[in-house]
Design a protein around this motif. Structure first.
Motif, PDB file in Angstrom:
ATOM      1  N   UNK A 125      35.845  38.027  35.950  1.00  0.00           N
ATOM      2  CA  UNK A 125      35.775  37.579  34.560  1.00  0.00           C
ATOM      3  C   UNK A 125      37.065  37.929  33.813  1.00  0.00           C
ATOM      4  N   UNK A 126      37.592  39.115  34.063  1.00  0.00           N
ATOM      5  CA  UNK A 126      38.830  39.550  33.428  1.00  0.00           C
ATOM      6  C   UNK A 126      40.005  38.660  33.849  1.00  0.00           C
ATOM      7  N   UNK A 127      39.981  38.214  35.090  1.00  0.00           N
ATOM      8  CA  UNK A 127      41.079  37.373  35.584  1.00  0.00           C
ATOM      9  C   UNK A 127      41.153  36.055  34.817  1.00  0.00           C
ATOM     10  N   UNK A 128      39.999  35.538  34.371  1.00  0.00           N
ATOM     11  CA  UNK A 128      40.005  34.295  33.587  1.00  0.00           C
ATOM     12  C   UNK A 128      40.801  34.465  32.303  1.00  0.00           C
ATOM     13  N   UNK A 129      40.612  35.594  31.655  1.00  0.00           N
ATOM     14  CA  UNK A 129      41.358  35.865  30.421  1.00  0.00           C
ATOM     15  C   UNK A 129      42.849  35.995  30.731  1.00  0.00           C
ATOM     16  N   UNK A 130      43.176  36.687  31.797  1.00  0.00           N
ATOM     17  CA  UNK A 130      44.581  36.861  32.159  1.00  0.00           C
ATOM     18  C   UNK A 130      45.240  35.521  32.481  1.00  0.00           C
ATOM     19  N   UNK A 131      44.523  34.653  33.174  1.00  0.00           N
ATOM     20  CA  UNK A 131      45.057  33.327  33.498  1.00  0.00           C
ATOM     21  C   UNK A 131      45.278  32.540  32.212  1.00  0.00           C
ATOM     22  N   UNK A 132      44.303  32.597  31.306  1.00  0.00           N
ATOM     23  CA  UNK A 132      44.426  31.876  30.033  1.00  0.00           C
ATOM     24  C   UNK A 132      45.613  32.381  29.216  1.00  0.00           C
ATOM     25  N   UNK A 133      45.929  33.658  29.357  1.00  0.00           N
ATOM     26  CA  UNK A 133      47.064  34.244  28.636  1.00  0.00           C
ATOM     27  C   UNK A 133      48.395  34.037  29.363  1.00  0.00           C
ATOM     28  N   UNK A 134      48.322  33.442  30.561  1.00  0.00           N
ATOM     29  CA  UNK A 134      49.537  33.193  31.330  1.00  0.00           C
ATOM     30  C   UNK A 134      50.014  34.393  32.125  1.00  0.00           C
ATOM     31  N   UNK A 135      49.173  35.388  32.277  1.00  0.00           N
ATOM     32  CA  UNK A 135      49.530  36.583  33.027  1.00  0.00           C
ATOM     33  C   UNK A 135      49.047  36.435  34.472  1.00  0.00           C
TER      34      UNK A 135
END
Length: 135
Positions: free
Chosen positions: A18-28
């Motif tokens: 779930x955390x990875x989705x946020x990181x992907x959305x932020x471009x990280x």
């Protein structure tokens, strides 16, 4: 007790996906890649198939961002064809698949489908793990 420890480890893996989705959305993408790899490893060790499927969607998203659309589609097809799929997971994979198919030629989509059909789920997961060791 062992079941509690197993469940807690699966929770860690789930939260990481779930955390990875946020990181992907932020471009990280670099951090997302690392966190997804950890989640995938834990999910494999604890036999958390649903979490493995979620992690594969995450890796497909990263591959899309890197321009590796055919392999991303291949992973999404593996997820969509797995019997342990939850509705939410299936919907996320189907949405990405539709977006991808609009960007690929029919030959590319067909090649990805042929590879997905010729590969076992376990082999696809092992391939992702091996690829993530190198990055």
């Amino acid at each position: 007790d062992t079941l509690t420890k197993l469940g807690a480890r699966q929770d860690v893996a789930r939260i990481r996906t779930e955390m990875s989705r946020s990181l992907i959305a932020l471009g990280n993408d670099a951090d997302a890649w690392w966190i997804l790899r950890e989640a995938l490893q834990i999910a494999i060790e604890t036999r958390g198939t649903v979490i493995v499927l979620e992690a594969l969607i995450g890796f497909a998203s990263l591959q899309i961002g890197q321009g590796d659309r055919e392999h991303a589609l291949e992973l999404l097809l593996m997820v969509l064809n797995h019997p342990a799929n939850l509705l939410e997971t299936k919907n996320r994979a189907a949405r990405l698949r539709s977006e991808l198919e609009a960007q690929l030629t029919w030959q590319q989509a067909e090649a990805a489908q042929a590879r997905a059909q010729a590969t076992t789920f376990e082999a696809a997961v092992a391939k992702v793990l091996k690829q993530t060791e190198l990055t």
